[in-house]
Design a protein around this motif. Structure first.
Motif, PDB file in Angstrom:
ATOM      1  N   GLY A 118       0.896  -1.137   0.087  1.00 26.24           N
ATOM      2  CA  GLY A 118       0.005  -0.037  -0.088  1.00 26.24           C
ATOM      3  C   GLY A 118       0.670   1.445  -0.144  1.00 26.24           C
ATOM      4  N   ASN A 176      -3.746   7.060  -3.909  1.00 24.12           N
ATOM      5  CA  ASN A 176      -3.740   6.164  -3.108  1.00 24.12           C
ATOM      6  C   ASN A 176      -3.700   4.845  -3.769  1.00 24.12           C
ATOM      7  N   LEU A 231      -4.171  -1.885   2.747  1.00 21.52           N
ATOM      8  CA  LEU A 231      -3.669  -1.563   4.133  1.00 21.52           C
ATOM      9  C   LEU A 231      -3.022  -2.950   4.590  1.00 21.52           C
ATOM     10  N   GLU A 232      -3.595  -4.099   4.041  1.00 20.15           N
ATOM     11  CA  GLU A 232      -3.216  -5.323   4.796  1.00 20.15           C
ATOM     12  C   GLU A 232      -3.106  -6.532   3.665  1.00 20.15           C
ATOM     13  N   ARG A 274      -9.110  -4.545   2.332  1.00 15.58           N
ATOM     14  CA  ARG A 274      -9.052  -3.200   2.882  1.00 15.58           C
ATOM     15  C   ARG A 274      -8.098  -2.178   2.011  1.00 15.58           C
ATOM     16  N   VAL A 320      -6.368   1.187   0.407  1.00 17.83           N
ATOM     17  CA  VAL A 320      -5.746   2.531   0.843  1.00 17.83           C
ATOM     18  C   VAL A 320      -6.519   3.570   0.317  1.00 17.83           C
ATOM     19  N   SER A 356      -6.500   6.774   4.946  1.00 17.27           N
ATOM     20  CA  SER A 356      -5.755   5.460   5.807  1.00 17.27           C
ATOM     21  C   SER A 356      -4.353   6.144   6.676  1.00 17.27           C
ATOM     22  N   PHE A 360      -0.892   5.655   8.302  1.00 24.58           N
ATOM     23  CA  PHE A 360       0.346   4.828   8.234  1.00 24.58           C
ATOM     24  C   PHE A 360       1.101   5.253   9.589  1.00 24.58           C
ATOM     25  N   LYS A 372      -9.026   1.762   9.695  1.00 26.02           N
ATOM     26  CA  LYS A 372      -8.367   2.886   9.128  1.00 26.02           C
ATOM     27  C   LYS A 372      -6.805   2.768   9.094  1.00 26.02           C
ATOM     28  N   SER A 423      -2.998   1.132   8.686  1.00 20.13           N
ATOM     29  CA  SER A 423      -2.300   0.059   7.882  1.00 20.13           C
ATOM     30  C   SER A 423      -1.460  -0.827   8.788  1.00 20.13           C
ATOM     31  N   THR A 444      -1.945  10.461   8.186  1.00 23.76           N
ATOM     32  CA  THR A 444      -2.304  10.408   6.675  1.00 23.76           C
ATOM     33  C   THR A 444      -1.277  11.221   5.980  1.00 23.76           C
ATOM     34  N   ASN A 446       3.544   1.223   3.387  1.00 23.07           N
ATOM     35  CA  ASN A 446       3.396   0.158   4.452  1.00 23.07           C
ATOM     36  C   ASN A 446       4.142  -1.167   4.145  1.00 23.07           C
TER      37      ASN A 446
END
Length: 344
Positions: free
Chosen positions: A19, A35, A39-40, A45, A47, A51, A53, A209, A211, A239, A323
């Motif tokens: 991400g 973006n 996120l995972e 999920r 970005v 989001s 970080f 939200k 990451s 963010t 991330n």
């Protein structure tokens, strides 16, 4: 598109970055956001501009801004002996304090004479809390040696998380509040940084939200959400848009239009080379001069890498957050490629 001549998704795949979020500043305003990704890894999920970080050491930029705000208020002083304001802990006197005393200016420019003990300042062990005084005394798992002068202030530059822990102690004692609360009241709320946090435990992480962190192979890191229990040095989660708002506040302060009440004089001090070291300001690093002056702050921790860069005199800049811990310096990976595209 705010980034041209670079295939972001292809480069993310090349570097195993799940991400990425970025915000661009032009003419002292947000000029756009981009973006990408997740996120995972393995989840759905995505970005977004909301989001959050782990900013890691970009926290030091925020701490610099907070410090000059408190100098304006008379809570802190840039050039007096910090021991005059510290009560719960103070810098031990030794041979290196005979001629010069540590000041806030020294701490913010990494010239205090304090060095990080080997193996110190790891991410949070969720079963072990922390007291900043205990950490400075060398009585926590995060720092098992007392923080003390290793050389005379101003004599050498050494990047130091320990120095920013002392700044945190100064702020907490001066304001009689936890660091995160001071940042919330004096920085986040006035600038509308609603997605900026200093979580103290995993329980404070909003998994919708926030990451997760990933290693250089793109796999999840242990614990997913690495937290550093020394907020002034490396505890900020935020963010790209919120960080950009902080950069714009510095640009506005340089024009005498600060929302936080920071004077043009002190804003200029922050981006002025300190004690003959042309590359370090107060909480930021410097390159170039006059209109071409560039300020940067880099974040690199378990599972995350990011960069803030700005040309404050011409009111341009960018915040790039990933991330993934790329395993190479920011300028040698995808962040560097984006930087080169934006700044060329």
């Amino acid at each position: 598109m705010i980034v041209k001549n670079i295939a972001i998704k292809e480069r993310m795949e090349h570097y195993n970055v799940p991400g990425l979020s970025m915000a661009l500043i032009k003419n002292g305003q947000i000029d756009g956001t981009e973006n990408y990704g997740l996120l995972e890894v393995g989840s759905d999920r995505k970005v977004t501009e909301h989001s959050i970080f782990n900013a890691c050491s970009i926290s030091k930029f925020l701490t610099g801004m907070l410090s000059i705000k408190l100098i304006e208020q008379g809570v802190l002083d840039l050039d007096t002996d910090v021991n005059g304001r510290l009560k719960a802990w103070s810098v031990a006197e030794n041979n290196f304090t005979k001629n010069k005393k540590i000041t806030l200016r020294h701490l913010l420019s990494h010239q205090s004479g304090l060095m990080d003990p080997v193996g110190s300042f790891a991410e949070l062990n969720s079963s072990v809390g922390i007291s900043m005084v205990d950490l400075l005394k060398g009585e926590t798992p995060y720092c098992n040696a007392p923080i003390e002068l290793q050389f005379e202030p101003e004599n050498e530059f050494h990047y130091s998380d320990a120095g920013f822990c002392v700044v945190q102690q100064l702020i907490e004692e001066g304001m009689k509040k936890p660091f995160y609360q001071v940042a919330q009241e004096l920085i986040f709320e006035p600038l509308g940084m609603a997605n900026s946090h200093f979580p103290k435990t995993m329980l404070e992480v909003d998994k919708n939200k926030f990451s997760c962190g990933h290693n250089k192979s793109g796999a999840l890191v242990k614990g997913k959400y690495p937290i550093y229990p020394y907020p002034a040095a490396s505890g900020l989660w935020t963010t790209s848009l919120d960080l950009a708002a902080l950069v714009i506040e510095l640009m506005n302060a340089l024009k005498g239009k600060s929302k936080l009440g920071i004077s043009e004089k002190l804003a200029n001090e922050m981006i002025t080379p300190q004690k003959g070291k042309g590359w370090t300001g107060l909480g930021v690093f410097l390159e170039g001069t006059k209109k071409e002056l560039e300020i940067t702050s880099l974040g690199w921790g378990v599972g995350f890498q990011c960069m803030m860069v700005a040309l404050p005199r011409i009111e341009q800049g960018a915040v790039i957050m990933t991330n993934a811990e790329l395993g190479v310096h920011q300028m040698e990976g995808i962040i560097g490629e984006i930087y080169q595209s934006l700044m060329s």
